[in-house]
Design a protein around this motif. Sequence first.
Motif, short mmCIF file in Angstrom:
data_model
loop_
_atom_site.label_atom_id
_atom_site.label_comp_id
_atom_site.label_asym_id
_atom_site.label_seq_id
_atom_site.Cartn_x
_atom_site.Cartn_y
_atom_site.Cartn_z
N VAL A 102 0.86 -1.19 0.00
CA VAL A 102 0.00 0.00 0.00
C VAL A 102 0.89 1.24 0.00
CG1 VAL A 102 -1.82 1.26 1.21
CG2 VAL A 102 -1.75 -1.26 1.34
N THR A 103 0.76 2.06 -1.04
CA THR A 103 1.56 3.29 -1.13
C THR A 103 0.65 4.50 -0.96
OG1 THR A 103 3.12 2.20 -2.63
CG2 THR A 103 3.17 4.61 -2.54
N LEU A 104 1.00 5.32 0.03
CA LEU A 104 0.23 6.52 0.34
C LEU A 104 0.98 7.75 -0.16
CD1 LEU A 104 -0.51 5.28 3.91
CD2 LEU A 104 -2.30 5.74 2.24
N PRO A 105 0.32 8.68 -0.84
CA PRO A 105 1.02 9.82 -1.42
C PRO A 105 1.45 10.85 -0.40
CG PRO A 105 -1.35 10.07 -1.73
CD PRO A 105 -1.13 8.71 -1.11
N GLY A 159 5.28 5.28 2.46
CA GLY A 159 4.84 6.67 2.39
C GLY A 159 6.00 7.65 2.37
N TYR A 160 5.88 8.64 1.50
CA TYR A 160 6.85 9.73 1.41
C TYR A 160 6.22 10.98 2.01
CZ TYR A 160 8.97 13.78 -1.00
OH TYR A 160 9.52 15.00 -1.30
N SER A 161 6.98 11.71 2.84
CA SER A 161 6.54 12.96 3.44
C SER A 161 5.27 12.73 4.26
CB SER A 161 6.34 14.01 2.33
OG SER A 161 6.28 15.31 2.88
N GLN A 162 4.18 13.46 3.99
CA GLN A 162 2.94 13.24 4.75
C GLN A 162 2.50 11.78 4.67
OE1 GLN A 162 -1.71 14.07 4.09
NE2 GLN A 162 -0.52 15.95 3.95
N GLY A 163 2.72 11.15 3.53
CA GLY A 163 2.34 9.75 3.37
C GLY A 163 3.03 8.85 4.37
N GLY A 164 4.24 9.24 4.80
CA GLY A 164 4.96 8.44 5.78
C GLY A 164 4.31 8.52 7.16
N ILE A 165 3.79 9.70 7.52
CA ILE A 165 3.05 9.81 8.79
C ILE A 165 1.87 8.86 8.78
CG2 ILE A 165 1.85 11.36 10.36
CD1 ILE A 165 3.22 13.70 8.99
N HIS A 166 1.09 8.90 7.68
CA HIS A 166 -0.07 8.03 7.58
C HIS A 166 0.32 6.55 7.55
CE1 HIS A 166 -2.73 11.40 7.11
NE2 HIS A 166 -2.27 11.75 5.93
N ALA A 167 1.44 6.25 6.90
CA ALA A 167 1.87 4.85 6.80
C ALA A 167 2.16 4.27 8.18
CB ALA A 167 3.09 4.74 5.89
N VAL A 168 2.90 5.02 9.02
CA VAL A 168 3.23 4.53 10.35
C VAL A 168 1.96 4.41 11.21
CG1 VAL A 168 4.52 4.98 12.48
CG2 VAL A 168 5.57 5.42 10.26
N ASN A 169 1.13 5.45 11.20
CA ASN A 169 -0.11 5.41 11.98
C ASN A 169 -1.02 4.28 11.54
OD1 ASN A 169 0.54 7.64 13.57
ND2 ASN A 169 -0.46 9.09 12.20
N THR A 170 -1.15 4.12 10.21
CA THR A 170 -2.01 3.06 9.68
C THR A 170 -1.46 1.68 10.03
OG1 THR A 170 -2.75 4.47 7.86
CG2 THR A 170 -3.03 2.11 7.58
N GLY A 171 -0.14 1.53 9.94
CA GLY A 171 0.46 0.25 10.32
C GLY A 171 0.15 -0.11 11.75
N ALA A 172 0.22 0.89 12.65
CA ALA A 172 -0.10 0.65 14.06
C ALA A 172 -1.56 0.29 14.24
CB ALA A 172 0.26 1.89 14.89
N ARG A 173 -2.44 1.03 13.56
CA ARG A 173 -3.88 0.78 13.72
C ARG A 173 -4.28 -0.60 13.16
NH1 ARG A 173 -7.36 4.77 15.25
NH2 ARG A 173 -6.53 6.90 15.45
N LEU A 174 -3.76 -0.94 11.98
CA LEU A 174 -4.10 -2.25 11.39
C LEU A 174 -3.56 -3.39 12.24
CD1 LEU A 174 -3.50 -1.68 7.56
CD2 LEU A 174 -5.61 -1.43 8.87
N THR A 175 -2.38 -3.21 12.79
CA THR A 175 -1.81 -4.25 13.65
C THR A 175 -2.65 -4.43 14.90
OG1 THR A 175 0.44 -3.80 12.85
CG2 THR A 175 0.24 -4.95 14.96
N GLU A 176 -3.07 -3.33 15.49
CA GLU A 176 -3.88 -3.42 16.70
C GLU A 176 -5.24 -4.04 16.44
OE1 GLU A 176 -4.09 0.24 18.98
OE2 GLU A 176 -2.56 -0.66 20.23
N SER A 177 -5.81 -3.77 15.27
CA SER A 177 -7.14 -4.30 14.97
C SER A 177 -7.12 -5.82 14.81
CB SER A 177 -7.69 -3.65 13.69
OG SER A 177 -7.04 -4.16 12.54
N GLY A 178 -5.97 -6.36 14.35
CA GLY A 178 -5.86 -7.79 14.14
C GLY A 178 -6.49 -8.26 12.85
N GLU A 179 -7.09 -7.35 12.09
CA GLU A 179 -7.74 -7.75 10.84
C GLU A 179 -6.73 -8.06 9.74
OE1 GLU A 179 -11.15 -6.15 7.66
OE2 GLU A 179 -10.56 -4.90 9.38
#
Length: 337
Positions: A102-105, A159-179
């Motif tokens: 998944v690549t976030l802009p 994710g590059y730049s802002q996309g990197g912020i979202h990538a780390v946050n999303t990775g944490a959220r998806l991991t926590e959800s277990g889905e």
Amino acid sequence: PVGIEMWRRSGGGFPDRSVSELTVPPFDGFLIEKLLERLADGRFGELRPLDVAKLDDGGGTVPVTGSARGLLERSKVLLDAPDRGVVEILTVDQGERRVRIVTLPGMQDSGSLMVGPNPFDAYGNAEGRARDSEYVAAAVAQALRESGASAEDAVILVGYSQGGIHAVNTGARLTESGEFSVAMVLTAGAPAGDRITPDGLRVVHLEHYQDWVPGADGTLNPDTADRITVTGRTPVPPDAVRDGLGPAHDLDLYLDLANQADAGKDRSLQETAGYLGQILPPASIAARSLFRFSRKPVSEPSRKPAAELKSAVAPSAGRGSATGGFRSVSRPPWRPR
């Protein structure tokens, strides 16, 4: 005098990473709090959930390489594309399991003071910093479902730049959800060092010492077994273009740094390269899907009390920065079969 000298030595007349790390902490939390107050009273619009639409013209296959350079090249593809608000998901079929990239802009500034339909506008930084990418992460989860992803698949977020912020946050959220099973997160030029990630989530940060943007989190990146920071030391050329956020924030510079990371002799880098090579064999072929993320239309102006929005900002995890507090979970990392 020390600060002026550090600024003077930076790239293209912009401050370097160490300057922003030193100057941001006293102000970051205050600025985010004030921004939330303005969004709460409807003055500039409001952050809101996202619609996800799969694009018909995103099909086909593309080659992808299991390396930092190979992953970050997908950010370059999105950057050069004329469409805005588009997220790419590549699927590599490995039989019993599949890999989803998944690549976030990065930030796509609309030039408007109002919150617009594109979640990756300037206010996307506010969502990433103050809301831990709440809406972007939910949209990524929906796009993965529509792609047919399962908990058995390995998800890589880039994710590059802002996309990197979202990538780390999303990775944490998806991991926590277990889905979903997040195998790795790769960021480039992103102020994401203060983002909290669960134990076992492998994160690689690419940063250039002359780029002030990754220092805008106001803290040094964690140095743990799960999180690696690769710092570029090649000076920015004197004749580099000085537009945008500075010459040291150029994505091409980070593609070169990704090459250095792939060839790195450091043990942690070699282990990460080996791990990535197991997940994505050389010369892999991926099915490509594109999704447009857009903020849902505003039905009526929100008049939520500012205090209610401020409660969404958890205690700081970095020096003086407002960030969410993801619960640290003990979860075994995804491993190839």
